[in-house]
Motif scaffolding. Sequence first.
Motif, PDB file in Angstrom:
ATOM      1  N   GLU A 161       7.647  -0.712  92.943  1.00  0.00           N
ATOM      2  CA  GLU A 161       8.251  -2.035  93.667  1.00  0.00           C
ATOM      3  C   GLU A 161       9.565  -1.391  94.338  1.00  0.00           C
ATOM      4  O   GLU A 161      10.336  -2.254  94.576  1.00  0.00           O
ATOM      5  N   CYS A 162       9.903  -0.315  94.356  1.00  0.00           N
ATOM      6  CA  CYS A 162      11.086   0.174  94.815  1.00  0.00           C
ATOM      7  C   CYS A 162      11.505   0.915  96.092  1.00  0.00           C
ATOM      8  O   CYS A 162      10.486   1.024  96.749  1.00  0.00           O
ATOM      9  N   LEU A 163      12.620   0.629  96.465  1.00  0.00           N
ATOM     10  CA  LEU A 163      13.051   1.014  97.746  1.00  0.00           C
ATOM     11  C   LEU A 163      14.039   2.170  97.801  1.00  0.00           C
ATOM     12  O   LEU A 163      15.119   2.200  96.683  1.00  0.00           O
ATOM     13  N   ILE A 164      13.701   3.523  97.944  1.00  0.00           N
ATOM     14  CA  ILE A 164      14.276   4.627  97.588  1.00  0.00           C
ATOM     15  C   ILE A 164      14.883   5.261  98.821  1.00  0.00           C
ATOM     16  O   ILE A 164      14.593   5.045 100.082  1.00  0.00           O
ATOM     17  N   ALA A 165      15.708   6.177  98.505  1.00  0.00           N
ATOM     18  CA  ALA A 165      16.570   6.951  99.814  1.00  0.00           C
ATOM     19  C   ALA A 165      16.557   8.237  99.663  1.00  0.00           C
ATOM     20  O   ALA A 165      16.421   8.809  98.440  1.00  0.00           O
ATOM     21  N   THR A 166      16.701   9.082 100.910  1.00  0.00           N
ATOM     22  CA  THR A 166      16.737  10.454 100.716  1.00  0.00           C
ATOM     23  C   THR A 166      17.391  11.012 102.040  1.00  0.00           C
ATOM     24  O   THR A 166      17.682  10.315 102.759  1.00  0.00           O
ATOM     25  N   GLY A 167      17.753  12.356 102.090  1.00  0.00           N
ATOM     26  CA  GLY A 167      18.230  12.668 103.136  1.00  0.00           C
ATOM     27  C   GLY A 167      17.749  14.247 103.302  1.00  0.00           C
ATOM     28  O   GLY A 167      17.018  14.880 102.427  1.00  0.00           O
ATOM     29  N   PHE A 168      17.885  14.913 104.706  1.00  0.00           N
ATOM     30  CA  PHE A 168      17.332  16.157 104.820  1.00  0.00           C
ATOM     31  C   PHE A 168      18.423  17.072 105.197  1.00  0.00           C
ATOM     32  O   PHE A 168      19.246  16.426 106.084  1.00  0.00           O
ATOM     33  N   ARG A 228      17.169  24.059 107.778  1.00  0.00           N
ATOM     34  CA  ARG A 228      16.134  22.940 107.499  1.00  0.00           C
ATOM     35  C   ARG A 228      14.567  23.388 107.659  1.00  0.00           C
ATOM     36  O   ARG A 228      13.668  22.932 106.857  1.00  0.00           O
ATOM     37  N   HIS A 229      14.239  24.794 107.984  1.00  0.00           N
ATOM     38  CA  HIS A 229      12.932  25.229 108.008  1.00  0.00           C
ATOM     39  C   HIS A 229      12.514  25.565 106.617  1.00  0.00           C
ATOM     40  O   HIS A 229      11.364  25.858 106.457  1.00  0.00           O
ATOM     41  N   LYS A 230      13.516  25.680 105.882  1.00  0.00           N
ATOM     42  CA  LYS A 230      13.123  26.270 104.452  1.00  0.00           C
ATOM     43  C   LYS A 230      13.145  25.042 103.336  1.00  0.00           C
ATOM     44  O   LYS A 230      12.651  25.330 102.246  1.00  0.00           O
ATOM     45  N   ASN A 231      13.179  24.246 103.948  1.00  0.00           N
ATOM     46  CA  ASN A 231      13.218  23.131 102.953  1.00  0.00           C
ATOM     47  C   ASN A 231      12.066  22.138 102.709  1.00  0.00           C
ATOM     48  O   ASN A 231      11.198  21.770 103.619  1.00  0.00           O
ATOM     49  N   PRO A 232      11.578  21.843 101.564  1.00  0.00           N
ATOM     50  CA  PRO A 232      10.059  21.428 101.231  1.00  0.00           C
ATOM     51  C   PRO A 232      10.248  19.573 101.232  1.00  0.00           C
ATOM     52  O   PRO A 232       9.160  19.061 100.704  1.00  0.00           O
ATOM     53  N   ASN A 233      11.257  19.058 101.641  1.00  0.00           N
ATOM     54  CA  ASN A 233      11.540  17.897 101.282  1.00  0.00           C
ATOM     55  C   ASN A 233      10.352  16.989 101.723  1.00  0.00           C
ATOM     56  O   ASN A 233      10.352  15.586 101.205  1.00  0.00           O
ATOM     57  N   ILE A 234       9.798  17.277 102.895  1.00  0.00           N
ATOM     58  CA  ILE A 234       8.883  16.264 103.679  1.00  0.00           C
ATOM     59  C   ILE A 234       7.595  16.071 102.831  1.00  0.00           C
ATOM     60  O   ILE A 234       7.183  14.892 102.809  1.00  0.00           O
ATOM     61  N   HIS A 235       7.254  16.959 101.831  1.00  0.00           N
ATOM     62  CA  HIS A 235       6.269  16.658 100.624  1.00  0.00           C
ATOM     63  C   HIS A 235       6.857  15.545  99.729  1.00  0.00           C
ATOM     64  O   HIS A 235       6.060  14.904  99.363  1.00  0.00           O
ATOM     65  N   PHE A 236       8.110  15.711  99.415  1.00  0.00           N
ATOM     66  CA  PHE A 236       8.369  14.559  98.501  1.00  0.00           C
ATOM     67  C   PHE A 236       8.625  13.332  99.270  1.00  0.00           C
ATOM     68  O   PHE A 236       8.457  12.096  98.749  1.00  0.00           O
ATOM     69  N   TYR A 237       9.026  13.408 100.276  1.00  0.00           N
ATOM     70  CA  TYR A 237       8.998  12.060 101.420  1.00  0.00           C
ATOM     71  C   TYR A 237       7.645  11.474 101.456  1.00  0.00           C
ATOM     72  O   TYR A 237       7.625  10.193 101.151  1.00  0.00           O
ATOM     73  N   HIS A 238       6.742  12.380 101.889  1.00  0.00           N
ATOM     74  CA  HIS A 238       5.500  11.711 101.950  1.00  0.00           C
ATOM     75  C   HIS A 238       4.970  10.997 100.788  1.00  0.00           C
ATOM     76  O   HIS A 238       4.492  10.022 100.847  1.00  0.00           O
ATOM     77  N   GLN A 239       4.955  11.853  99.546  1.00  0.00           N
ATOM     78  CA  GLN A 239       4.273  11.145  98.187  1.00  0.00           C
ATOM     79  C   GLN A 239       5.199  10.134  97.909  1.00  0.00           C
ATOM     80  O   GLN A 239       4.466   8.939  97.606  1.00  0.00           O
ATOM     81  N   ILE A 240       6.213  10.319  97.860  1.00  0.00           N
ATOM     82  CA  ILE A 240       7.246   9.109  97.102  1.00  0.00           C
ATOM     83  C   ILE A 240       7.230   7.895  98.161  1.00  0.00           C
ATOM     84  O   ILE A 240       7.187   6.633  97.757  1.00  0.00           O
ATOM     85  N   THR A 241       7.108   8.107  99.588  1.00  0.00           N
ATOM     86  CA  THR A 241       6.787   6.876 100.326  1.00  0.00           C
ATOM     87  C   THR A 241       5.383   6.208 100.086  1.00  0.00           C
ATOM     88  O   THR A 241       5.306   4.987 100.135  1.00  0.00           O
ATOM     89  N   LEU A 242       4.461   6.993  99.656  1.00  0.00           N
ATOM     90  CA  LEU A 242       3.233   6.358  99.374  1.00  0.00           C
ATOM     91  C   LEU A 242       3.174   5.621  98.118  1.00  0.00           C
ATOM     92  O   LEU A 242       2.289   4.919  97.755  1.00  0.00           O
ATOM     93  N   HIS A 243       4.161   5.962  97.231  1.00  0.00           N
ATOM     94  CA  HIS A 243       4.028   5.547  95.769  1.00  0.00           C
ATOM     95  C   HIS A 243       5.371   4.213  95.731  1.00  0.00           C
ATOM     96  O   HIS A 243       5.551   3.782  94.529  1.00  0.00           O
ATOM     97  N   THR A 244       5.873   3.787  96.710  1.00  0.00           N
ATOM     98  CA  THR A 244       6.918   3.110  96.557  1.00  0.00           C
ATOM     99  C   THR A 244       6.900   1.726  97.824  1.00  0.00           C
ATOM    100  O   THR A 244       6.149   1.967  98.703  1.00  0.00           O
TER     101      THR A 244
END
Length: 271
Positions: free
Chosen positions: A145-152, A157-173
Amino acid sequence: MSAIAREAGALLMQHFRQHLKVEYKGDADLVTAADRASEVLIRERIRQQWPDHDVLGEEQGLSDQGSDYRWYVDPLDGTTNFAHGFPVFCVSMALERRLPGEQPRRIAGVVYDPTRDELFSAEQGRGARLNGEPIHVSQIAQLKECLIATGFPSHKRHKNPNIHFYHQITLHTHGVRRAGSAALDLCNVACGRFDGFWEFNLNPWDTAAGVLIVEEAGGRVSGFDGSPFELNSRETLASNGLVHDALLKEFQEVFAGRGLEPLPDPREYRR
Ligand code: IPD
Ligand code: CA
Ligand code: CA
């Protein structure tokens, strides 16, 4: 602190309404005349009132006079938004006391959003406020039920894995927002608009004020493994406290590569 942040915010708004000259620090790392002018103003005001205090600012670095007090200054957080005319940016300032033999303690923080005239503030042990009124983190206890925020990050930028966290947490919130100002993201957790926020590789001037404001509003801030938050750790996970363990679990799973929903193949989607 509030008066200085408001004055710097007014200066940013003057620049925001004018034509902007943008320079690049890295391939997508921008800096404008406004970043520099705001830091000059803030340093000047600090020097007038507390001439012996140390200041670490994003644009001019550390001026160290060996004081027991150190300021962390982000004169414009959200420069990319600012440079594109997207009105999500702020001034962030925090004050730390560094007594010999003690752990440094952040004792006050202010984040000012001049586009909405919203001033977030906190003093250690005295709660957090928005325009003078007490604020508190949200009471949502279910991650779904949460609304979450992130930043990149804007560099490496090419070394950062955040897109995976973005994808998973988007699907679970209810969703993940990427508004472009880490200091405001933290303040939005503090006043309950967001239920959580995370980002890789933030700098002390991005987080010093916002983290204190979240904690004083009743929230929790840690590293991605639940360890106590450190200004230099490069890992920031903030929440209302109630969903913190659930977010830590998401991080554990993604770092271990478990339960990852496959990213749909765009070529297949097209077909
Ligand atoms: C940036 C913003 C952005 C975050 C970047 C920061 P700046 O700060 O806080 O939201 O994603 O990592 O560098 O450069 O605009 O002060
Ligand atoms: Ca920043
Ligand atoms: Ca900045």
